[in-house]
Design a protein around this motif. Structure first.
Motif, PDB file in Angstrom:
ATOM      1  N   GLY A   3      34.287 -29.283  13.132  1.00 18.70           N
ATOM      2  CA  GLY A   3      34.117 -28.573  14.377  1.00 18.70           C
ATOM      3  C   GLY A   3      32.629 -28.298  14.523  1.00 18.70           C
ATOM      4  O   GLY A   3      32.005 -27.752  13.605  1.00 18.70           O
ATOM      5  N   ILE A   4      32.033 -28.716  15.621  1.00 22.62           N
ATOM      6  CA  ILE A   4      30.594 -28.534  15.820  1.00 22.62           C
ATOM      7  C   ILE A   4      30.365 -27.709  17.076  1.00 22.62           C
ATOM      8  O   ILE A   4      30.862 -28.047  18.154  1.00 22.62           O
TER       9      ILE A   4
ATOM     10  N   LEU B 167      28.493 -25.992  24.135  1.00 26.45           N
ATOM     11  CA  LEU B 167      29.349 -27.171  23.973  1.00 26.45           C
ATOM     12  C   LEU B 167      29.968 -27.148  22.591  1.00 26.45           C
ATOM     13  O   LEU B 167      29.308 -26.783  21.610  1.00 26.45           O
ATOM     14  N   LEU B 168      31.228 -27.524  22.522  1.00 25.07           N
ATOM     15  CA  LEU B 168      31.950 -27.548  21.254  1.00 25.07           C
ATOM     16  C   LEU B 168      32.689 -28.873  21.144  1.00 25.07           C
ATOM     17  O   LEU B 168      33.263 -29.357  22.130  1.00 25.07           O
TER      18      LEU B 168
ATOM     19  N   GLY C 264      20.170 -24.490  18.468  1.00 25.63           N
ATOM     20  CA  GLY C 264      20.576 -25.264  17.306  1.00 25.63           C
ATOM     21  C   GLY C 264      22.065 -25.516  17.337  1.00 25.63           C
ATOM     22  O   GLY C 264      22.710 -25.411  18.391  1.00 25.63           O
ATOM     23  N   SER C 265      22.636 -25.844  16.185  1.00 29.92           N
ATOM     24  CA  SER C 265      24.068 -26.148  16.118  1.00 29.92           C
ATOM     25  C   SER C 265      24.668 -25.612  14.830  1.00 29.92           C
ATOM     26  O   SER C 265      23.959 -25.340  13.859  1.00 29.92           O
TER      27      SER C 265
ATOM     28  N   LYS D 272      30.855 -23.530  29.905  1.00 25.10           N
ATOM     29  CA  LYS D 272      30.992 -24.101  28.555  1.00 25.10           C
ATOM     30  C   LYS D 272      32.017 -25.232  28.585  1.00 25.10           C
ATOM     31  O   LYS D 272      32.911 -25.266  29.436  1.00 25.10           O
ATOM     32  N   MET D 273      31.885 -26.134  27.622  1.00 25.04           N
ATOM     33  CA  MET D 273      32.850 -27.223  27.488  1.00 25.04           C
ATOM     34  C   MET D 273      33.278 -27.375  26.037  1.00 25.04           C
ATOM     35  O   MET D 273      32.479 -27.179  25.122  1.00 25.04           O
ATOM     36  N   ALA D 274      34.543 -27.727  25.845  1.00 26.54           N
ATOM     37  CA  ALA D 274      35.057 -28.064  24.521  1.00 26.54           C
ATOM     38  C   ALA D 274      35.722 -29.431  24.620  1.00 26.54           C
ATOM     39  O   ALA D 274      36.565 -29.657  25.498  1.00 26.54           O
ATOM     40  N   VAL D 275      35.318 -30.349  23.746  1.00 27.60           N
ATOM     41  CA  VAL D 275      35.883 -31.699  23.722  1.00 27.60           C
ATOM     42  C   VAL D 275      36.621 -31.854  22.397  1.00 27.60           C
ATOM     43  O   VAL D 275      36.025 -31.730  21.326  1.00 27.60           O
ATOM     44  N   ILE D 276      37.925 -32.106  22.478  1.00 29.47           N
ATOM     45  CA  ILE D 276      38.756 -32.097  21.266  1.00 29.47           C
ATOM     46  C   ILE D 276      39.541 -33.399  21.141  1.00 29.47           C
ATOM     47  O   ILE D 276      39.966 -33.987  22.140  1.00 29.47           O
ATOM     48  N   ASN D 277      39.721 -33.845  19.895  1.00 27.39           N
ATOM     49  CA  ASN D 277      40.411 -35.103  19.624  1.00 27.39           C
ATOM     50  C   ASN D 277      41.352 -34.942  18.446  1.00 27.39           C
ATOM     51  O   ASN D 277      41.046 -34.208  17.492  1.00 27.39           O
ATOM     52  N   SER D 278      42.482 -35.657  18.499  1.00 26.28           N
ATOM     53  CA  SER D 278      43.377 -35.690  17.339  1.00 26.28           C
ATOM     54  C   SER D 278      44.057 -37.045  17.244  1.00 26.28           C
ATOM     55  O   SER D 278      44.205 -37.757  18.241  1.00 26.28           O
ATOM     56  N   SER D 279      44.466 -37.389  16.029  1.00 27.36           N
ATOM     57  CA  SER D 279      45.014 -38.720  15.788  1.00 27.36           C
ATOM     58  C   SER D 279      45.908 -38.731  14.555  1.00 27.36           C
ATOM     59  O   SER D 279      45.687 -37.964  13.612  1.00 27.36           O
TER      60      SER D 279
END
Length: 322
Positions: free
Chosen positions: A233-234, A145-146, A240-241, A217-224
């Motif tokens: 970015g995690i 996950l990202l 772990g992470s 896998k999933m990537a969740v991204i946001n912008s504003s």
């Protein structure tokens, strides 16, 4: 390398200050739609030539590379002009306003044998290879996950608010979280789902997207452009992470174990501004006669534009010139 810049705004200033400190790069020419503005820019940042039109600049036989630093809506026409005059192009992100323009530009450049690449600076930074190497080491296990976000308070900017300039958060800010996801998790995407909120002009002011990959896998991204975000970015793994500070100009990576204890921290190397890496990549490509940079191949530029187009289609946003 004698470098020219088209557009004399804020991004052009960043590039001008960078190349002033680089070896083997000469601040050669600045082009603006105003001769007065070009003259001021040349005097302040040490450029030899100042042109009051882009047409004059591209006719200068001494120009080795043109950096395009105009609004997104102008990239296509500006880059096309350069290609028609055989001038290699480093075009600021987002590469164009849409994927159709990107395909046309790249096809034109390839047919003419002219180099062109997208100036998405994080793609060229050495810190990217450090991040990838750390992931390959297995320190966080298998990444699954990202999350990535980028936000600046810029909604009052005329360029940001104006549909005719391809304004909105997506092309200006959202391109960074998207590129981060593609750089880390790759391109084997099964599905993209996204949403946004709107300015009164009809362009997006905040947006979120979930990218689901074929392997789960999933990537969740946001912008504003309404808030200042933490820019992190995690990357979350089975052991772990990893936290990347500032996906807009990688500052550091920190690895945490399954109990959230820090086990490694790496700072980025010293840099001028970060812009130098894309210029150096262009120099390497031009020296070998390549028409693209391996750091940001043409196919990847088109892929990014296709995803951005898909997100806008989901939101019902079209620019007036489309």
């Amino acid at each position: 390398m004698r470098m020219a810049i088209i557009g004399a705004g804020g991004i052009a200033v960043c590039m001008a200050k960078t190349i002033a400190e680089m070896d083997n790069v000469e601040a050669y020419a600045i082009g603006s739609r105003s001769q007065e503005k070009a003259d001021r820019f040349a005097e302040e940042y040490g450029f030899q030539k100042a042109y009051g039109s882009y047409e004059e600049l591209v006719k200068d036989e001494n120009v080795d590379l043109v950096y395009i630093a105009t609004p997104h809506s102008e990239h296509f026409a500006n880059a096309k002009l350069c290609i028609q005059h055989g001038k290699p192009v480093l075009c600021e992100k987002s590469f164009t306003a849409n994927a159709k323009q990107a395909r046309e530009l790249i096809a034109m450049a390839e047919k003419a044998g002219v180099f062109i690449t997208e100036a998405i600076w994080v793609r060229y930074m050495p810190m990217l290879q450090t991040i990838r190497k750390e992931l390959e080491s297995g320190s966080i296990g298998e990444p699954k996950l990202l999350t990535a976000n980028l936000g600046y308070v810029a909604a009052d900017s005329y360029r940001m608010r104006t549909p005719e300039l391809a304004g909105g958060a997506l092309l200006d800010v959202g391109v960074y979280p998207l590129n981060f996801a593609l750089m880390i998790f790759g391109t084997d995407i099964a599905k993209v789902t996204s949403t946004c909120t709107y300015m009164d002009t009809g362009v997006d002011e905040q947006n979120s997207a979930a990218l689901v990959y074929e392997d789960g896998k999933m990537a969740v991204i946001n912008s504003s452009v309404l808030v200042f975000s933490d820019r992190k970015g995690i990357i979350h793994g089975t052991k772990g992470s990893m936290v990347i500070e500032n996906i807009n100009n990688f500052e550091s990576l920190t690895v945490y174990d399954g109990e959230h204890k820090e086990i490694k921290h790496i700072e980025r190397p010293a840099q001028i501004s970060g812009y130098e890496y894309e210029v150096e990549a262009c120099m390497r490509a031009l020296e070998t006669g390549a028409l693209e940079c391996p750091e940001m191949p043409h196919a990847e530029t088109i892929r990014v534009m296709d995803i951005l187009d898909g997100m806008r289609a989901e939101w019902g946003i079209r620019y007036p010139f489309e």
